[in-house]
Write an enzyme that holds these catalytic residues in place. Structure first.
Site, PDB file in Angstrom:
ATOM      1  N   GLU A   1      -7.719  55.798   1.331  1.00  0.00           N
ATOM      2  CA  GLU A   1      -8.152  54.575   0.163  1.00  0.00           C
ATOM      3  C   GLU A   1      -7.617  55.074  -1.117  1.00  0.00           C
ATOM      4  O   GLU A   1      -7.908  54.567  -2.116  1.00  0.00           O
ATOM      5  CB  GLU A   1      -9.495  54.239   0.315  1.00  0.00           C
ATOM      6  CG  GLU A   1     -10.380  55.481   0.363  1.00  0.00           C
ATOM      7  CD  GLU A   1     -11.890  55.060   0.523  1.00  0.00           C
ATOM      8  OE1 GLU A   1     -12.354  53.998   0.072  1.00  0.00           O
ATOM      9  OE2 GLU A   1     -12.497  55.952   0.718  1.00  0.00           O
TER      10      GLU A   1
ATOM     11  N   ARG B 215       0.702  -1.269   0.030  1.00  0.00           N
ATOM     12  CA  ARG B 215      -0.121  -0.008   0.012  1.00  0.00           C
ATOM     13  C   ARG B 215       0.774   1.297   0.060  1.00  0.00           C
ATOM     14  O   ARG B 215       1.924   1.234   0.505  1.00  0.00           O
ATOM     15  CB  ARG B 215      -0.822   0.254   1.207  1.00  0.00           C
ATOM     16  CG  ARG B 215      -1.835  -1.006   1.553  1.00  0.00           C
ATOM     17  CD  ARG B 215      -2.523  -1.302   3.057  1.00  0.00           C
ATOM     18  NE  ARG B 215      -2.959  -2.102   3.161  1.00  0.00           N
ATOM     19  CZ  ARG B 215      -4.135  -2.491   3.236  1.00  0.00           C
ATOM     20  NH1 ARG B 215      -4.974  -1.323   2.493  1.00  0.00           N
ATOM     21  NH2 ARG B 215      -4.700  -3.544   3.483  1.00  0.00           N
TER      22      ARG B 215
ATOM     23  N   CYS C 161     -10.714  48.120   6.361  1.00  0.00           N
ATOM     24  CA  CYS C 161     -12.187  47.794   6.356  1.00  0.00           C
ATOM     25  C   CYS C 161     -12.498  47.599   5.120  1.00  0.00           C
ATOM     26  O   CYS C 161     -13.557  47.507   4.715  1.00  0.00           O
ATOM     27  CB  CYS C 161     -12.866  49.073   7.070  1.00  0.00           C
ATOM     28  SG  CYS C 161     -12.576  50.634   5.748  1.00  0.00           S
TER      29      CYS C 161
ATOM     30  N   ARG D 180     -18.828  55.966   8.407  1.00  0.00           N
ATOM     31  CA  ARG D 180     -18.204  56.664   7.347  1.00  0.00           C
ATOM     32  C   ARG D 180     -19.458  57.515   6.939  1.00  0.00           C
ATOM     33  O   ARG D 180     -20.449  57.416   6.343  1.00  0.00           O
ATOM     34  CB  ARG D 180     -17.987  55.732   6.211  1.00  0.00           C
ATOM     35  CG  ARG D 180     -17.267  56.336   5.096  1.00  0.00           C
ATOM     36  CD  ARG D 180     -16.938  55.446   4.227  1.00  0.00           C
ATOM     37  NE  ARG D 180     -17.929  54.983   3.204  1.00  0.00           N
ATOM     38  CZ  ARG D 180     -17.869  54.160   2.277  1.00  0.00           C
ATOM     39  NH1 ARG D 180     -16.586  53.440   2.050  1.00  0.00           N
ATOM     40  NH2 ARG D 180     -18.722  53.590   1.809  1.00  0.00           N
TER      41      ARG D 180
ATOM     42  N   HIS E  72     -21.058  46.021  -6.482  1.00  0.00           N
ATOM     43  CA  HIS E  72     -22.079  46.278  -5.847  1.00  0.00           C
ATOM     44  C   HIS E  72     -22.855  45.095  -5.355  1.00  0.00           C
ATOM     45  O   HIS E  72     -23.078  44.925  -4.288  1.00  0.00           O
ATOM     46  CB  HIS E  72     -22.991  47.363  -6.715  1.00  0.00           C
ATOM     47  CG  HIS E  72     -24.319  47.641  -5.925  1.00  0.00           C
ATOM     48  ND1 HIS E  72     -25.544  46.792  -6.116  1.00  0.00           N
ATOM     49  CD2 HIS E  72     -24.713  48.774  -5.216  1.00  0.00           C
ATOM     50  CE1 HIS E  72     -26.435  47.311  -5.372  1.00  0.00           C
ATOM     51  NE2 HIS E  72     -26.040  48.503  -4.949  1.00  0.00           N
TER      52      HIS E  72
ATOM     53  N   GLY F  20      -9.121  51.767   3.504  1.00  0.00           N
ATOM     54  CA  GLY F  20     -10.003  51.084   2.455  1.00  0.00           C
ATOM     55  C   GLY F  20      -9.231  50.235   1.301  1.00  0.00           C
ATOM     56  O   GLY F  20      -8.882  51.023   0.285  1.00  0.00           O
ATOM     57  N   THR F  21      -9.230  49.106   1.402  1.00  0.00           N
ATOM     58  CA  THR F  21      -8.269  48.481   0.559  1.00  0.00           C
ATOM     59  C   THR F  21      -9.260  47.996  -0.709  1.00  0.00           C
ATOM     60  O   THR F  21      -8.411  47.955  -1.794  1.00  0.00           O
ATOM     61  CB  THR F  21      -7.765  47.243   1.153  1.00  0.00           C
ATOM     62  OG1 THR F  21      -8.850  46.505   2.087  1.00  0.00           O
ATOM     63  CG2 THR F  21      -6.713  47.558   2.225  1.00  0.00           C
ATOM     64  N   ASN F  22     -10.315  48.279  -0.876  1.00  0.00           N
ATOM     65  CA  ASN F  22     -11.051  48.108  -2.225  1.00  0.00           C
ATOM     66  C   ASN F  22     -10.480  49.218  -3.230  1.00  0.00           C
ATOM     67  O   ASN F  22     -10.152  48.970  -3.946  1.00  0.00           O
ATOM     68  CB  ASN F  22     -12.454  48.136  -1.942  1.00  0.00           C
ATOM     69  CG  ASN F  22     -13.122  46.902  -0.922  1.00  0.00           C
ATOM     70  OD1 ASN F  22     -12.311  46.104  -0.774  1.00  0.00           O
ATOM     71  ND2 ASN F  22     -14.220  47.249  -0.290  1.00  0.00           N
TER      72      ASN F  22
ATOM     73  N   ARG G  35     -21.264  52.003   6.216  1.00  0.00           N
ATOM     74  CA  ARG G  35     -21.771  52.949   4.918  1.00  0.00           C
ATOM     75  C   ARG G  35     -22.820  53.473   4.673  1.00  0.00           C
ATOM     76  O   ARG G  35     -23.815  52.936   4.482  1.00  0.00           O
ATOM     77  CB  ARG G  35     -21.211  51.942   3.664  1.00  0.00           C
ATOM     78  CG  ARG G  35     -19.969  51.211   3.527  1.00  0.00           C
ATOM     79  CD  ARG G  35     -20.150  50.166   2.426  1.00  0.00           C
ATOM     80  NE  ARG G  35     -18.805  49.683   1.890  1.00  0.00           N
ATOM     81  CZ  ARG G  35     -18.116  48.390   1.799  1.00  0.00           C
ATOM     82  NH1 ARG G  35     -18.878  47.607   2.784  1.00  0.00           N
ATOM     83  NH2 ARG G  35     -17.047  48.265   1.371  1.00  0.00           N
TER      84      ARG G  35
HETATM   85  C1  PEP Z   1     -13.014  50.493   0.374  1.00  0.00           C
HETATM   86  O1  PEP Z   1     -12.673  51.203  -0.597  1.00  0.00           O
HETATM   87  O2  PEP Z   1     -12.147  49.564   0.789  1.00  0.00           O
HETATM   88  C2  PEP Z   1     -14.074  50.584   1.242  1.00  0.00           C
HETATM   89  C3  PEP Z   1     -14.102  49.793   2.359  1.00  0.00           C
HETATM   90  O3  PEP Z   1     -15.121  51.260   0.743  1.00  0.00           O
HETATM   91  P1  PEP Z   1     -16.173  51.004  -0.166  1.00  0.00           P
HETATM   92  O4  PEP Z   1     -16.031  49.618  -0.648  1.00  0.00           O
HETATM   93  O5  PEP Z   1     -17.274  51.289   0.233  1.00  0.00           O
HETATM   94  O6  PEP Z   1     -15.835  51.706  -1.277  1.00  0.00           O
HETATM   95 MG    MG Z   2     -14.071  52.990  -0.629  1.00  0.00          MG
END
Ligand code: PEP
Ligand code: MG
Length: 866
Positions: free
Chosen positions: A728, A90, A814, A601, A438, A749-751, A545
């Site tokens: 951000e 095995r 965030c 925010r 979104h 705001g890492t997005n 938000r």
């Molecule tokens: C971001 O930009 O990381 C953030 C948290 O804000 P939003 O996604 O609402 O732009």
């Molecule tokens: Mg943002």
């Protein structure tokens, strides 16, 4: 233990303590890292004095050499077993999940052994053993086509004769009769199979290094066929799907290997069962012994194990023990139960659960055993599974909800106008968008399964149709299932598992919190989100938000009136109507969070999200404004921006139309005073979005301070608040030193920061992200897993420069990355105070944070002992 029956062959050197080819004894030099998990487990079973057949283990090195043609001393291996013993080989890879070549049973079967066994076991059984060996030798060693045996319908002696004949015709050689030749052939073929290209690729896909080692174990066969009660099976003490205690497994009389698990066999249940006969009925003593062995293994191996066993004339033999394969929810229950039984520590229980695996408990899931009829794939944007009838408009989703009918909202992409439909739907599927679009953000907030960027399917929403990847046409009313955990769109309604936020989950989360050293807050925009955050013990709200509050039914039109207001007086009148709504929103959030920090925010719309895109929306607005529709359309066109995500957003709106932020600050302060009357004092946090210049912070700070002073004097009461900046834009990271002394916190705001650092639209990236990841341009979707090199450098710079001018400043992230375990590791090592993520990701984040802290503790202890 292992010593059985007739004298051993004794021709070769005994294999005691040879590091590469060793008999498994309690003290033999066997480790998982040199001989593989199976060999190590067998040694543990031997140490527990369990009835394990005699076994020789070959190390990774030995097997590697076999693949190169350098065989070990075969006669020495055979010398460890009595001459009439049949053997099996095995695989024993370092991690059992990496797999390995299939086991080969009944090595040593030849014409002479067959004749002997006809006398002792009976002709049928002897022929079955030989036939099985010839077939597997032909396929695995001689590499013959498995189909060549398809035409042989008979079993027993005539089947054996036909099989041997087929072998000899195909190979033009007699079937090997010498057990040494047979064993050498099997070892060589298994070693080479492991080193072949396809096996390498397969195990790499399972996360194994390409050059991972393979050990082999050569074990005495207990035939499982013969006189008295003989057979084989598997047993475990728990249900692998629920993790609840329940003896599960199967047993088949007169069988070998895993035959008992084959479909359509006459396998028995183990414990007495109303559905049919059981092992407990036919061999009660053996059943009791098996249960005893399984409990001992659980306790001493500190794990729920599946036993592979053979019964030989009523006597139990344990061939192997493997960790029970389990669902995510079973894993949690098992780990917690082992800790509660004092078998492992709570820290170990926490470390045994992979953070991502919690998603399976937090949401409904497609049952692991369900059949999946795949229609297409997209980005897994919000985990969990949902089934419903397809609807193509939000109005239809609301109508379906009114009929109490589950529906899946299918859109090209969603906009604020779809919020009501999203609330009403069981799941959302979009053609466009990425992980921070979104639909994805709202879906995660609502805990709604969501798949975005499903570009493998064709969306003909105008025709109310979606074309599946294989051409099937889906229409409104068809039932589909979204698996938001994998991104799969499935036809029909597969079996589901419900969410499992049971006691085990709560206990594990409590332990995780005790061990973590970085905070976890939730992004929450509504009372429902805040309640979810609270239920998951989030340590506050890290991002509310506020623009999402205006997507609520009844408010969107008021908000649009405000955007369209032409004079300051008109605007003031609309803001007057919005103030009580906002005050009520914040009061509710403060009440639910009971004195915990709530970071609000200020309004950050891309304005286009608020403008009506449909005729219906435009008509509604025209009615509210008392204007002709054509006027409304003209004004919408006038407000259109080429690049709304980089347009009149965030603080830019606060600077150019400051009354909006004034209204929000007032609502926050009035709600603070109201909620503080009823419960723990509230210290609100106010965050300024999309800052890129110091002057923006100064302007907003001056007005917010003025509103605070006005509210204090109007109400004759004091309150505290903290003002912070949402970092951000890349410029805000670079210039953080300039404004951090004006603020109490910086929240990254890492997005948006990822969007701006890469110059990559977060709403459009879904279209090509999988190509980019597949071609290795990006190791991962940077909107999903933080790019620690580029965006991470900006974060580090921002944190460092912010601290230089304000050493006590609070730092956090965030963006969506806040819920991602890899990104949390980065934040922890950069000294951030907390991460904030969607409420349903809070448990995953908390567990990841605990892993990091415990891992750090362990490596610290290791360093001390070095
Ligand atoms: C971001 O930009 O990381 C953030 C948290 O804000 P939003 O996604 O609402 O732009
Ligand atoms: Mg943002």
């Amino acid at each position: 233990m292992t010593c059985r029956r007739a004298p051993r062959r004794n021709q070769g050197q005994p294999l005691q303590n040879n590091p590469h080819t060793t008999l498994i004894t309690p003290t033999a030099p066997v480790t998982a890292a040199t001989h593989g998990g199976r060999a190590k487990c067998l040694q543990r079973l031997v140490r527990l004095d369990l009835p394990v057949p005699r076994t020789v283990a070959l190390s990774f090195d030995a097997v590697h050499r076999i693949a190169q043609g350098d065989l070990p001393d075969i006669s020495a291996i055979l010398g460890e077993f009595s001459p009439e013993t049949l053997l099996c080989v095995r695989p024993s890879s370092e991690d059992p999940d990496w797999g390995g070549p299939g086991a080969v049973l009944n090595i040593g079967m030849n014409d002479a052994r067959h004749a002997d066994l006809c006398a002792s076991l009976g002709r049928e059984a002897a022929a079955a053993l030989y036939l099985r060996f010839v077939q597997s030798y032909a396929i695995h060693v001689a590499r013959l086509d498995p189909d060549m045996f398809d035409d042989i319908a008979e079993d027993g002696a005539s089947g054996l004769k036909a099989t041997l004949h087929a072998y000899e015709t195909e190979t033009e050689e007699p079937f090997p009769q010498d057990p040494a030749d047979q064993l050498a052939g099997v070892l060589r073929s298994m070693a080479r199979a492991w080193e072949g290209t396809s096996a390498r690729l397969l195990r790499q896909a399972k996360g194994a290094p390409a050059d991972a080692g393979l050990g082999l174990v050569v074990q005495e066969m207990i035939p499982g066929v013969g006189q008295g009660e003989c057979g084989s099976g598997v047993l475990q003490l728990i249900d692998p799907v629920t993790g609840l205690p329940q003896i599960t497994g199967r047993y088949l009389s007169q069988s070998q290997g895993r035959e008992a698990l084959g479909a359509g066999t006459a396998a028995l249940f183990l414990e007495k069962d109303a559905r049919g006969p059981s092992l407990q009925d036919v061999a009660p003593d053996a059943f009791t012994a098996l249960k005893r062995h399984a409990s001992l293994m659980r306790e001493k191996l500190r794990e729920e194990m599946q036993l592979e066993f053979v019964i030989e004339n009523g006597q139990v033999h344990i061939l192997d023990g493997v960790r029970v394969a389990r669902s995510g929810r079973a894993a949690v229950r098992i780990a917690v139960q082992l800790a509660q039984d004092g078998i492992i520590t709570p820290q170990e229980a926490v470390m045994r659960i992979e953070p991502h695996a919690l998603n399976e408990l937090l949401h409904r899931q497609v049952a692991p055993r369900a059949r999946r009829d795949l229609l297409g794939r997209g980005i897994a944007a919000s985990p969990g599974a949902a089934t419903g009838r397809i609807v193509f408009t939000s109005a239809d989703a609301q109508a379906a909800a009114a009929r109490r009918e589950a529906c899946i909202l299918v859109r090209r992409e969603t906009s604020p106008e779809d919020i009501r439909g999203m609330h009403a739907a069981a799941g959302v599927l979009t053609e466009r968008g990425g992980i921070t679009s979104h639909a994805a953000v709202i879906g995660r907030g609502l805990g709604l399964p969501c798949i975005v960027g499903a570009s493998s399917m064709k969306f003909l929403t105008g025709k109310n149709q979606v074309i599946a990847a294989d051409g099937r046409v889906l229409k409104a009313g068809d039932i589909i299932t979204l698996d938001g955990t994998t991104g799969q769109v499935l036809a029909g309604e597969p079996e589901m598992l419900e969410a499992a936020l049971d006691d085990s989950f709560q206990t594990l989360m409590g332990w995780a919190e005790d061990f973590s050293d970085i905070g976890v807050r939730a992004n929450a925009d509504s009372p429902a989100d805040a309640q979810t955050a609270r239920n998951f013990n989030a340590q506050g709200i890290g991002l509310c938000r506020t623009e999402h509050m205006f997507f609520e039914p009844g408010r969107l039109t008021v908000m649009r009136e405000m955007i369209f207001a032409e004079t300051s007086a008109d605007r003031a009148a609309v803001l007057e109507r919005l103030l009580p709504m906002q005050r009520e929103d914040f009061t509710q959030l403060f009440r639910i969070m009971q004195g915990q920090p709530v970071c609000i925010r200020l309004f950050d719309p891309p304005l286009h999200e608020f403008l009506p895109a449909t005729r219906g929306g435009q008509r509604e607005l025209a009615e509210a404004l008392g204007l002709p529709v054509s006027d409304v359309i003209r004004r919408i066109e006038a407000m259109e921006e080429y690049n709304p995500m980089l347009g009149l957003r965030g603080v830019r709106l606060g600077v150019t139309v400051p009354e909006i932020y004034d209204m929000q600050a007032r609502a926050i302060f009035e709600a603070t005073l109201k909620a503080s009357e009823e419960g723990d004092p509230v210290v609100p946090e106010i965050m300024i979005p999309l800052v890129s210049a110091k002057r923006e912070v100064e302007l907003v700070k001056r007005r917010v301070d003025a509103v605070a002073a006005a509210v204090r004097s109007e109400q004759g009461r004091g309150f505290d608040f903290r003002l912070g900046v949402m970092v951000e834009t890349p410029r805000a990271c670079l210039r953080a030193g300039e404004f951090s002394h004006l603020t109490s916190f910086l929240s990254f705001g890492t997005n948006d920061l990822t969007q701006m650092a890469y110059g990559l639209s977060r709403d459009d990236a879904g279209r090509f992200m999988s190509d980019y990841v597949n071609q290795g341009v990006f190791p991962e979707d940077p909107f999903h897993v933080l790019d620690t090199e580029g965006v991470g450098e900006l974060l580090k710079l921002g944190a460092e420069r912010g601290r230089q001018t304000n050493s006590g400043i609070t730092l956090s992230i965030c963006g969506e990355h806040g819920g991602n375990p890899e990104s949390i590791a980065f934040c922890r090592s950069a000294g951030f105070d907390y991460v904030s993520c969607s409420p349903f990701r809070v448990p995953v984040a908390r567990l990841a944070a605990a892993h990091l802290a415990i891992g750090h503790q362990i490596s610290g202890q290791e360093d001390e002992t070095d």
